[in-house]
Design a protein around this motif. Structure first.
Motif, PDB file in Angstrom:
ATOM      1  N   ASP A  46      54.824  55.727 -34.511  1.00  0.00           N
ATOM      2  CA  ASP A  46      54.970  57.181 -34.407  1.00  0.00           C
ATOM      3  C   ASP A  46      54.112  57.772 -33.295  1.00  0.00           C
ATOM      4  O   ASP A  46      52.987  57.326 -33.036  1.00  0.00           O
ATOM      5  CB  ASP A  46      54.585  57.852 -35.726  1.00  0.00           C
ATOM      6  CG  ASP A  46      55.614  57.624 -36.811  1.00  0.00           C
ATOM      7  OD1 ASP A  46      56.807  57.666 -36.505  1.00  0.00           O
ATOM      8  OD2 ASP A  46      55.215  57.388 -37.974  1.00  0.00           O
ATOM      9  N   LYS A  48      53.351  61.965 -31.895  1.00  0.00           N
ATOM     10  CA  LYS A  48      53.619  63.384 -32.141  1.00  0.00           C
ATOM     11  C   LYS A  48      53.257  64.171 -30.885  1.00  0.00           C
ATOM     12  O   LYS A  48      52.179  63.990 -30.310  1.00  0.00           O
ATOM     13  CB  LYS A  48      52.811  63.888 -33.344  1.00  0.00           C
ATOM     14  CG  LYS A  48      53.178  63.194 -34.651  1.00  0.00           C
ATOM     15  CD  LYS A  48      52.425  63.793 -35.823  1.00  0.00           C
ATOM     16  CE  LYS A  48      52.720  63.025 -37.115  1.00  0.00           C
ATOM     17  NZ  LYS A  48      54.131  63.060 -37.474  1.00  0.00           N
ATOM     18  N   THR A  49      54.161  65.032 -30.482  1.00  0.00           N
ATOM     19  CA  THR A  49      53.951  65.840 -29.284  1.00  0.00           C
ATOM     20  C   THR A  49      54.011  67.325 -29.661  1.00  0.00           C
ATOM     21  O   THR A  49      54.595  67.682 -30.695  1.00  0.00           O
ATOM     22  CB  THR A  49      55.016  65.539 -28.219  1.00  0.00           C
ATOM     23  OG1 THR A  49      56.318  65.741 -28.781  1.00  0.00           O
ATOM     24  CG2 THR A  49      54.904  64.106 -27.728  1.00  0.00           C
ATOM     25  N   SER A  51      54.907  71.376 -29.872  1.00  0.00           N
ATOM     26  CA  SER A  51      56.175  72.109 -29.910  1.00  0.00           C
ATOM     27  C   SER A  51      56.434  72.860 -28.612  1.00  0.00           C
ATOM     28  O   SER A  51      57.579  73.198 -28.317  1.00  0.00           O
ATOM     29  CB  SER A  51      56.191  73.098 -31.077  1.00  0.00           C
ATOM     30  OG  SER A  51      56.084  72.425 -32.313  1.00  0.00           O
ATOM     31  N   HIS A  87      62.731  65.918 -26.360  1.00  0.00           N
ATOM     32  CA  HIS A  87      61.500  65.155 -26.558  1.00  0.00           C
ATOM     33  C   HIS A  87      61.217  64.156 -25.439  1.00  0.00           C
ATOM     34  O   HIS A  87      60.050  63.840 -25.171  1.00  0.00           O
ATOM     35  CB  HIS A  87      61.580  64.379 -27.877  1.00  0.00           C
ATOM     36  CG  HIS A  87      61.413  65.209 -29.097  1.00  0.00           C
ATOM     37  ND1 HIS A  87      62.472  65.858 -29.698  1.00  0.00           N
ATOM     38  CD2 HIS A  87      60.324  65.508 -29.838  1.00  0.00           C
ATOM     39  CE1 HIS A  87      62.034  66.510 -30.764  1.00  0.00           C
ATOM     40  NE2 HIS A  87      60.737  66.319 -30.863  1.00  0.00           N
ATOM     41  N   TYR A 110      59.571  59.288 -32.950  1.00  0.00           N
ATOM     42  CA  TYR A 110      59.116  60.651 -33.202  1.00  0.00           C
ATOM     43  C   TYR A 110      60.118  61.393 -34.081  1.00  0.00           C
ATOM     44  O   TYR A 110      61.271  61.005 -34.210  1.00  0.00           O
ATOM     45  CB  TYR A 110      58.958  61.410 -31.881  1.00  0.00           C
ATOM     46  CG  TYR A 110      60.242  61.484 -31.097  1.00  0.00           C
ATOM     47  CD1 TYR A 110      61.189  62.471 -31.340  1.00  0.00           C
ATOM     48  CD2 TYR A 110      60.536  60.540 -30.112  1.00  0.00           C
ATOM     49  CE1 TYR A 110      62.382  62.529 -30.636  1.00  0.00           C
ATOM     50  CE2 TYR A 110      61.726  60.590 -29.399  1.00  0.00           C
ATOM     51  CZ  TYR A 110      62.643  61.574 -29.673  1.00  0.00           C
ATOM     52  OH  TYR A 110      63.829  61.625 -28.985  1.00  0.00           O
ATOM     53  N   THR A 111      59.654  62.475 -34.663  1.00  0.00           N
ATOM     54  CA  THR A 111      60.505  63.422 -35.381  1.00  0.00           C
ATOM     55  C   THR A 111      60.029  64.825 -35.032  1.00  0.00           C
ATOM     56  O   THR A 111      58.823  65.074 -35.006  1.00  0.00           O
ATOM     57  CB  THR A 111      60.415  63.227 -36.906  1.00  0.00           C
ATOM     58  OG1 THR A 111      60.829  61.907 -37.238  1.00  0.00           O
ATOM     59  CG2 THR A 111      61.315  64.224 -37.635  1.00  0.00           C
ATOM     60  N   GLY A 112      60.954  65.720 -34.751  1.00  0.00           N
ATOM     61  CA  GLY A 112      60.550  67.088 -34.453  1.00  0.00           C
ATOM     62  C   GLY A 112      61.744  67.955 -34.122  1.00  0.00           C
ATOM     63  O   GLY A 112      62.866  67.470 -33.978  1.00  0.00           O
ATOM     64  N   ASN A 113      61.502  69.231 -34.002  1.00  0.00           N
ATOM     65  CA  ASN A 113      62.555  70.188 -33.686  1.00  0.00           C
ATOM     66  C   ASN A 113      62.617  70.460 -32.191  1.00  0.00           C
ATOM     67  O   ASN A 113      61.612  70.410 -31.490  1.00  0.00           O
ATOM     68  CB  ASN A 113      62.323  71.504 -34.429  1.00  0.00           C
ATOM     69  CG  ASN A 113      62.568  71.357 -35.923  1.00  0.00           C
ATOM     70  OD1 ASN A 113      62.933  70.287 -36.399  1.00  0.00           O
ATOM     71  ND2 ASN A 113      62.342  72.424 -36.665  1.00  0.00           N
ATOM     72  N   THR A 114      63.823  70.746 -31.713  1.00  0.00           N
ATOM     73  CA  THR A 114      64.023  71.173 -30.333  1.00  0.00           C
ATOM     74  C   THR A 114      64.629  72.567 -30.335  1.00  0.00           C
ATOM     75  O   THR A 114      65.266  72.984 -31.323  1.00  0.00           O
ATOM     76  CB  THR A 114      64.944  70.204 -29.565  1.00  0.00           C
ATOM     77  OG1 THR A 114      66.208  70.121 -30.233  1.00  0.00           O
ATOM     78  CG2 THR A 114      64.320  68.829 -29.464  1.00  0.00           C
ATOM     79  N   GLU A 127      67.792  75.890 -33.022  1.00  0.00           N
ATOM     80  CA  GLU A 127      66.703  75.007 -33.455  1.00  0.00           C
ATOM     81  C   GLU A 127      67.315  73.834 -34.211  1.00  0.00           C
ATOM     82  O   GLU A 127      67.994  74.030 -35.222  1.00  0.00           O
ATOM     83  CB  GLU A 127      65.716  75.753 -34.359  1.00  0.00           C
ATOM     84  CG  GLU A 127      64.582  74.875 -34.833  1.00  0.00           C
ATOM     85  CD  GLU A 127      63.685  75.576 -35.854  1.00  0.00           C
ATOM     86  OE1 GLU A 127      62.495  75.235 -35.937  1.00  0.00           O
ATOM     87  OE2 GLU A 127      64.195  76.465 -36.576  1.00  0.00           O
ATOM     88  N   THR A 129      66.809  69.511 -35.483  1.00  0.00           N
ATOM     89  CA  THR A 129      65.852  68.447 -35.777  1.00  0.00           C
ATOM     90  C   THR A 129      66.339  67.133 -35.187  1.00  0.00           C
ATOM     91  O   THR A 129      67.502  66.760 -35.364  1.00  0.00           O
ATOM     92  CB  THR A 129      65.667  68.286 -37.294  1.00  0.00           C
ATOM     93  OG1 THR A 129      65.224  69.530 -37.847  1.00  0.00           O
ATOM     94  CG2 THR A 129      64.638  67.208 -37.606  1.00  0.00           C
TER      95      THR A 129
END
Length: 418
Positions: A46, A48-49, A51, A87, A110-114, A127, A129
């Motif tokens: 993993d 993490k970056t 937002s 990302h 990674y996991t996150g929203n764009t 938005e 995921t």
């Protein structure tokens, strides 16, 4: 506060975003964790970056969307910042900064929203995921095969029984366009026609130009060249362009690798595939299933992006679009395996200590439990109805005598236990 003492407009949200709650939230979390677990089995770690980043991280060929579709704002130093639309440029920045001297393979996920401004597109989310993986410092076709195999396995684990991954290569069209001498404006039009599979418009545009007959034939047929190795051979026999031929060779080699993985049933080759991501340089792919009009996963090779941040490193990645994947699972009515729902321990004040001991034991066993003192004015039936609304699995009721009754809400029956 009475309902007249607040502005009801506060309950609404902007276009392009949504709330996810209740069982839908549990299902999304379960699918997300399943994909992440599969990535970990493939050796991805993993990362993490943030937002938001400086605008230049996503500007020009590093970005996936035009500037006017980014959510921009300013910091106190008047620097332009943007909510991330993608990302991959962030991962490239991190690798160049934190793994500058690493020359062997890196595997990051990674996991996150764009955030991409979708104004004017009714119902399309701004938005979204994403769950992604990047395999870095490996230029081999075996790395491409590994990422495609990971994609197949993650989609199978999600519960999908019917899906297809279309595979193309950025070099095919780029090489063919080198032979056309079309203007930038004409190339943009031609790509749009190819992407829309508008055969008539392609024919009309090329008929007015002095283009090599073999190249003209390939471009005119690109919208229908779709399937297995035959589509690749059609192109190979009609052009001598080295960029295009190298791309065909790469896809042919990739096909053999996927055959070794026993993955050919899940893939087709689409030489006319285009991507909105300008940084892709090699293999590109998109996964589709029925129940959603958009891809549920996309990916590709980007061997030059990292160099824009100061590190020469080839890479290939995949991203799963969670919102589209959940839409497909819902439409196809595919169940998602969930952990047992929460347990409610309901007690009368005389048995508080017994209830606390019960809760502590259940939590030590990994159960999700919450504790509630029973209101004498609320009946057990009302608590059971509440439990069903909350998707609880059980209610453990401790009455005044200390006797425990377990109400199994998923089976709508109760059983006594002493």
């Amino acid at each position: 506060m009475s309902e007249l003492e607040f502005d009801k407009s506060l309950l609404f949200i902007p276009d392009g975003v949504k709330d996810v709650y209740g069982n839908d939230c549990r299902r999304r979390d379960a699918i997300e964790e399943m994909i992440r677990r599969e990535m970990r089995l493939y050796g991805f770690n993993d990362i993490k970056t943030p937002s938001f980043e400086f605008f230049d991280i996503f500007n020009k060929e590093r970005g996936t969307v035009s500037s006017n579709k980014m959510y921009k704002f300013f910091d106190k130093h008047n620097n332009t910042l943007v909510l991330r639309p993608d990302h991959t440029p962030q991962i490239a920045r991190c690798v160049a900064r934190y793994y500058a001297d690493e020359e062997m393979q890196l595997r990051l996920c990674y996991t996150g929203n764009t955030y991409i401004h979708q104004s004017g597109y009714q119902g399309k989310l701004s938005e979204t995921t994403q769950i992604g993986a990047e395999l870095i410092c490996d230029s081999s076709s075996d790395a491409d095969g590994e990422m495609l195999t990971l994609t197949v396995e993650c989609l199978k684990k999600s519960g999908l029984n019917s899906f297809q991954i279309d595979i193309g290569h950025a070099g095919i069209i780029n090489g063919l366009l080198e032979e056309t001498n079309l203007s930038d404006e004409e190339i943009t039009k031609l790509k749009t026609y190819i992407d829309n599979k508008n055969t008539h418009a392609i024919h009309q545009l090329l008929s007015e130009k002095d283009v090599n007959p073999g190249v003209k034939e390939i471009l005119a047929e690109l919208t229908s060249l779709f399937g297995d190795a035959d589509s690749l051979e059609f192109i190979r026999t009609r052009t001598n362009n080295p960029t295009t031929l190298d791309a065909i060779d790469r896809l042919t080699k990739l096909r053999e690798i996927l055959k070794s993985y026993d993955m050919l049933d899940y893939v087709t080759f689409d030489p006319g595939m285009l991507s909105r991501y300008d940084y892709y340089t090699g293999v590109i792919f998109k996964a589709y299933t029925y129940g959603t009009g958009e891809a549920i996963a996309t990916g590709g090779r980007y061997d030059n992006l990292m160099s824009q941040f100061g590190k020469n490193a080839p890479a290939v990645g995949v991203v799963f679009l969670l919102d589209q994947l959940m839409e497909a699972l819902d439409t196809q009515k595919i169940p998602v395996d969930l952990d047992e729902g929460d347990i409610l321990v309901l007690y009368r004040s005389a048995n508080r200590s017994t209830a606390i001991d019960m809760v502590s034991k259940l939590r030590s066993e990994g159960k999700s439990v919450f504790l509630m003192r029973k209101n004498a004015d609320i009946s057990l039936e009302e608590y059971k109805a509440y439990g069903k609304r909350r998707q609880l699995s059980k209610i453990n009721y401790i009455d005044d005598t200390g006797e425990v009754t377990v109400f199994n809400l998923t089976e709508e029956k109760s059983e006594g236990e002493n």
